[in-house]
Scaffold this motif. Structure first.
Motif, PDB file in Angstrom:
ATOM      1  N   VAL A 126     -44.245   0.023   1.438  1.00 51.66           N
ATOM      2  CA  VAL A 126     -42.804   0.042   1.157  1.00 51.66           C
ATOM      3  C   VAL A 126     -42.628   0.208  -0.347  1.00 51.66           C
ATOM      4  O   VAL A 126     -43.111  -0.615  -1.136  1.00 51.66           O
ATOM      5  N   ILE A 127     -41.948   1.282  -0.756  1.00 52.07           N
ATOM      6  CA  ILE A 127     -41.765   1.566  -2.177  1.00 52.07           C
ATOM      7  C   ILE A 127     -40.283   1.766  -2.456  1.00 52.07           C
ATOM      8  O   ILE A 127     -39.660   2.695  -1.913  1.00 52.07           O
ATOM      9  N   GLU A 128     -39.718   0.890  -3.292  1.00 54.71           N
ATOM     10  CA  GLU A 128     -38.326   1.041  -3.722  1.00 54.71           C
ATOM     11  C   GLU A 128     -38.311   1.911  -4.974  1.00 54.71           C
ATOM     12  O   GLU A 128     -39.084   1.687  -5.911  1.00 54.71           O
ATOM     13  N   LEU A 129     -37.420   2.908  -4.971  1.00 56.61           N
ATOM     14  CA  LEU A 129     -37.422   3.954  -6.002  1.00 56.61           C
ATOM     15  C   LEU A 129     -36.130   3.922  -6.803  1.00 56.61           C
ATOM     16  O   LEU A 129     -35.086   3.482  -6.316  1.00 56.61           O
ATOM     17  N   ASP A 130     -36.199   4.452  -8.023  1.00 57.14           N
ATOM     18  CA  ASP A 130     -34.987   4.555  -8.842  1.00 57.14           C
ATOM     19  C   ASP A 130     -34.095   5.709  -8.402  1.00 57.14           C
ATOM     20  O   ASP A 130     -32.894   5.718  -8.692  1.00 57.14           O
ATOM     21  N   SER A 131     -34.668   6.700  -7.720  1.00 54.56           N
ATOM     22  CA  SER A 131     -33.903   7.839  -7.215  1.00 54.56           C
ATOM     23  C   SER A 131     -34.667   8.409  -6.022  1.00 54.56           C
ATOM     24  O   SER A 131     -35.866   8.141  -5.860  1.00 54.56           O
ATOM     25  N   PRO A 132     -33.995   9.191  -5.175  1.00 56.94           N
ATOM     26  CA  PRO A 132     -34.693   9.719  -3.983  1.00 56.94           C
ATOM     27  C   PRO A 132     -35.794  10.708  -4.349  1.00 56.94           C
ATOM     28  O   PRO A 132     -35.720  11.399  -5.363  1.00 56.94           O
ATOM     29  N   LEU A 133     -36.805  10.792  -3.494  1.00 60.57           N
ATOM     30  CA  LEU A 133     -37.813  11.849  -3.635  1.00 60.57           C
ATOM     31  C   LEU A 133     -37.190  13.186  -3.251  1.00 60.57           C
ATOM     32  O   LEU A 133     -36.232  13.246  -2.479  1.00 60.57           O
ATOM     33  N   SER A 134     -37.752  14.264  -3.783  1.00 64.97           N
ATOM     34  CA  SER A 134     -37.279  15.600  -3.414  1.00 64.97           C
ATOM     35  C   SER A 134     -37.703  15.920  -1.976  1.00 64.97           C
ATOM     36  O   SER A 134     -38.649  15.333  -1.430  1.00 64.97           O
ATOM     37  N   GLU A 135     -37.017  16.871  -1.377  1.00 67.18           N
ATOM     38  CA  GLU A 135     -37.380  17.327  -0.031  1.00 67.18           C
ATOM     39  C   GLU A 135     -38.810  17.863  -0.024  1.00 67.18           C
ATOM     40  O   GLU A 135     -39.555  17.688   0.939  1.00 67.18           O
ATOM     41  N   GLU A 136     -39.185  18.554  -1.109  1.00 68.17           N
ATOM     42  CA  GLU A 136     -40.535  19.127  -1.184  1.00 68.17           C
ATOM     43  C   GLU A 136     -41.601  18.035  -1.181  1.00 68.17           C
ATOM     44  O   GLU A 136     -42.635  18.150  -0.506  1.00 68.17           O
ATOM     45  N   ALA A 137     -41.350  16.964  -1.925  1.00 66.39           N
ATOM     46  CA  ALA A 137     -42.329  15.867  -1.972  1.00 66.39           C
ATOM     47  C   ALA A 137     -42.446  15.183  -0.609  1.00 66.39           C
ATOM     48  O   ALA A 137     -43.553  14.847  -0.160  1.00 66.39           O
ATOM     49  N   LEU A 138     -41.307  14.975   0.046  1.00 56.60           N
ATOM     50  CA  LEU A 138     -41.348  14.350   1.378  1.00 56.60           C
ATOM     51  C   LEU A 138     -42.095  15.234   2.378  1.00 56.60           C
ATOM     52  O   LEU A 138     -42.898  14.737   3.187  1.00 56.60           O
TER      53      LEU A 138
END
Length: 225
Positions: free
Chosen positions: A189-201
């Motif tokens: 579980v990783i809480e992020l400062d901003s969403p990952l890009s579609e490409e990274a997902l």
């Protein structure tokens, strides 16, 4: 203490913990399922079970499952709207032991056979804490984009995921990992400062080790996807 803590959330309903928090729990459970749920079995614990009906807890949980945010004027009609929107809901009282009295366990099923079980508490002021996902102990609040990734416990997976997130230009706010046993399944579980890009997902989803992943939105900013 934040301004939100002092004035409470913008919401429909009488109680930030029983209504806004409950709605956010529903939103997070729907996001974990990854699709609109067709069936929901909701277990209400302690205060949620004893006083929740009068505070609109059942309405708010179902509103979240229908993707209605806490300030949505349709929230009071959520139980009536659920069957017309294809959602079958069952409530029961459960004893989850030594957890916050405003806690619910939601077991969801989607149209494609997707299933997820989530247990979460509404801790006051509309703030929530997810404490279990599919039997794994977790702790996150849904107040920032949150990546969940299930995989077979193996050397180096966490480091590789963290490197990918950094390469995507996203900062990690908090990270936790639970595993069933050494070498068994693990949930990151990783809480992020901003969403990952579609490409990274998309890149992550193609990894051989990845069994399941979800990127949850922040539910403190409304939360509906």
């Amino acid at each position: 203490m934040s301004l939100l803590d002092m004035i409470g959330p913008v919401m429909i309903g009488p109680s930030s913990s029983h209504t806004a928090g409950a709605c956010r729990i529903g939103l997070l459970a729907r996001a974990l399922l990854g699709t609109a749920p067709l069936k929901a079995v909701i277990g209400l614990h302690a205060s949620f079970a004893k006083t929740g009906r009068g505070h609109g807890t059942q309405l708010a949980l179902v509103a979240g499952l229908l993707n209605f945010p806490p300030d949505d004027p349709r929230l009071p009609d959520a139980l009536t709207l659920a069957p017309t929107l294809g959602l079958d809901v069952e409530f029961n009282e459960i004893d989850l032991g030594d957890v916050h009295p405003n806690t619910a366990r939601l077991e969801l099923e989607g149209a494609g056979g997707e299933r997820v079980s989530m247990t979460a508490s509404s801790t006051g002021g509309g703030v929530v804490e997810v404490i279990r996902v599919d039997g794994f102990r977790v702790s996150f609040a849904g107040n920032s984009p949150t990546l969940l990734l299930r995989y077979p416990d193996a050397l180096g997976v966490i480091a590789r995921v963290a490197s990918l997130i950094a390469a995507d230009g996203v900062n990690i706010a908090a990270l936790g990992c639970t595993r069933q046993k050494r070498g068994g399944d693990a949930l990151l579980v990783i809480e992020l400062d901003s969403p990952l890009s579609e490409e990274a997902l998309a890149f992550l989803s193609r990894w051989q080790e990845v069994q399941w992943l979800r990127l949850l939105p922040s539910v403190m900013d409304g939360g509906a996807a």
